[in-house]
Write a protein that holds these residues in place. Structure first.
Motif, mmCIF file in Angstrom:
data_model
loop_
_atom_site.group_PDB
_atom_site.id
_atom_site.type_symbol
_atom_site.label_atom_id
_atom_site.label_comp_id
_atom_site.label_asym_id
_atom_site.label_seq_id
_atom_site.Cartn_x
_atom_site.Cartn_y
_atom_site.Cartn_z
ATOM 1 N N SER A 1 4.509 1.858 -0.992
ATOM 2 C CA SER A 1 3.651 0.681 -0.826
ATOM 3 C C SER A 1 3.151 0.118 -2.148
ATOM 4 O O SER A 1 2.555 -0.955 -2.170
ATOM 5 N N GLY B 1 -1.795 3.713 1.583
ATOM 6 C CA GLY B 1 -0.616 2.948 1.952
ATOM 7 C C GLY B 1 0.540 3.869 2.262
ATOM 8 O O GLY B 1 0.563 5.027 1.826
ATOM 9 N N THR C 1 0.620 0.679 -9.060
ATOM 10 C CA THR C 1 -0.659 0.057 -9.404
ATOM 11 C C THR C 1 -1.472 0.961 -10.309
ATOM 12 O O THR C 1 -2.067 0.499 -11.306
ATOM 13 N N ARG D 1 1.523 -5.283 -0.932
ATOM 14 C CA ARG D 1 0.500 -6.300 -0.657
ATOM 15 C C ARG D 1 -0.721 -5.658 -0.007
ATOM 16 O O ARG D 1 -0.607 -4.685 0.753
ATOM 17 N N LEU D 2 -1.868 -6.226 -0.277
ATOM 18 C CA LEU D 2 -3.113 -5.740 0.303
ATOM 19 C C LEU D 2 -3.227 -6.217 1.748
ATOM 20 O O LEU D 2 -3.194 -7.407 2.034
ATOM 21 N N LYS E 1 1.219 2.051 -4.501
ATOM 22 C CA LYS E 1 -0.016 2.669 -4.980
ATOM 23 C C LYS E 1 0.146 3.249 -6.386
ATOM 24 O O LYS E 1 -0.668 2.987 -7.268
ATOM 25 N N VAL F 1 4.625 -4.329 -6.475
ATOM 26 C CA VAL F 1 3.269 -4.820 -6.242
ATOM 27 C C VAL F 1 3.335 -6.341 -6.197
ATOM 28 O O VAL F 1 3.921 -6.967 -7.083
ATOM 29 N N LEU G 1 -1.540 -8.677 -5.780
ATOM 30 C CA LEU G 1 -2.574 -7.732 -5.360
ATOM 31 C C LEU G 1 -3.933 -8.093 -5.950
ATOM 32 O O LEU G 1 -4.102 -8.144 -7.165
ATOM 33 N N LEU H 1 -2.636 -0.783 1.412
ATOM 34 C CA LEU H 1 -1.481 -1.561 0.972
ATOM 35 C C LEU H 1 -0.292 -1.311 1.889
ATOM 36 O O LEU H 1 -0.178 -0.253 2.511
#
Length: 339
Positions: free
Chosen positions: A46, A42, A51, A213-214, A48, A25, A28, A209
């Motif tokens: 990615s 994502g 997070t 990254r967003l 997720k 991550v 973010l 994502l």
């Protein structure tokens, strides 16, 4: 009271695998508004699930801040998780017990009355199945029981990580119908899913994502647009119709016997142009933009069942979320590298 049920700023998490640094991550900024069903999307890897682990207090960020239900982490983890339910990749249930007995044990561990078990079984439609042994449950029934476990605490926020993963069409439909009922009851939902058609139907907003990254966040209708980007046209003289539309400034491609027209906001413009030339379509339909096509264009990936290595810790996570005291008694668990 803040309008955000989840907020992260500059969130970063780095894992080490055989001497390599893997940035799961990266910087973010995530904002989930109150009163929404928010999709968390994502490609594989990615970030997720990583997070989500941080939002549940099971992994500590290397940088950045987290706030859940107005509680700043890490000090606010116990207060936040007392109001958060989670449905993750697998549930931690005993195969030798009935579904109802499994929930009774979870309720006892959380200090909840047995009557709450009957309520959640009714909410997920498992009153009858709850009397049967867990060993004989289908995957869909097991997922619904896990959702019932997540709802035991009457949470203000429910985090659903791939709730339809592995379900048959009937199970996917049941889950799709359950999520709006949660929202209607005042429960905020953060939903991670690879079934983007389902996400488009149930989510108010999404965050997408890629590589930690967003890429984009916003209301679904704003991201994909509500107007028709393309129109499918059936006409008896497609060659002449193509010439007329091209002369009118449209873009035209052939798909079998049909024309696909772009370069307009409303299908009426296509119909009017053809009618003025004496051409009357026997079929005309708007090709609406979809979240899946937007996702593919944005990320370059088709959505797929996730293979985030962090999901190998899902059984442990589910148990910890169901029993908040475990989280408070074992802070070191948050430091384990899921890889």
């Amino acid at each position: 009271m803040t309008d955000l049920v989840v907020e992260t700023r500059g969130l970063r998490k780095v894992y080490r695998d055989q001497g390599r640094r893997i940035v799961a991550v990266d910087d973010l900024d995530l904002a989930v508004e109150r009163g929404t069903v928010h999709g968390f999307l994502g490609p594989n890897g990615s970030g997720k699930t990583t997070t989500i682990r941080m939002l549940l207090g099971l992994a500590r960020p290397d940088a950045g801040t987290i706030s859940v239900l107005g509680n700043d982490f890490p000090a606010g983890i116990p207060a936040a998780l007392g109001r958060v339910g989670a449905l993750l990749d697998r549930g931690q249930f005993s195969s030798d017990l009935t579904g109802r007995r499994n929930l009774e044990l979870l309720a006892r561990a959380a200090g909840l009355p047995t009557a709450r078990v009957d309520e959640v079984l009714d909410e997920v439609g498992l009153v009858e199945e709850g009397r049967r042994g867990y060993r004989g449950y289908s995957l869909g029934t097991r997922r619904r029981l896990a959702l019932a476990g997540a709802l035991l605490k009457k949470p203000a926020l429910v985090i659903l990580d791939e709730p339809s993963n592995g379900l048959d069409p009937a199970g996917i439909r049941d889950m799709r119908e359950t999520i709006p009922r949660l929202a209607a009851a005042g429960v905020d939902v953060l939903l991670s899913s690879h079934i983007l058609a389902e996400v488009q139907q149930v989510c108010t907003s999404v965050s997408i994502l890629s590589e930690g990254r967003l890429l984009r966040t916003g209301r679904v209708r704003d991201l994909i647009g509500e107007k028709a980007a393309r129109t499918r046209v059936g006409v008896t003289d497609p060659d002449r119709a193509t010439s007329v539309l091209l002369a009118g400034g449209f873009e035209v491609t052939r798909e079998g016997a049909f024309l696909v027209v772009e370069g307009h906001e409303h299908p009426d413009a296509v119909t009017r142009t053809l009618a003025e030339a004496g051409l009357y379509p026997y079929e005309i339909s708007a090709i609406r933009p979809t979240l899946e096509s937007f996702f593919l264009q944005l990320t370059g990936h088709r959505p797929a069942v996730p293979a985030d290595p962090a999901e190998r810790a899902a059984d442990e996570i589910a148990q910890m979320v169901a029993e908040p005291s475990v989280l408070q008694d074992a802070p070191g668990a948050a430091e384990q590298d899921p890889s």
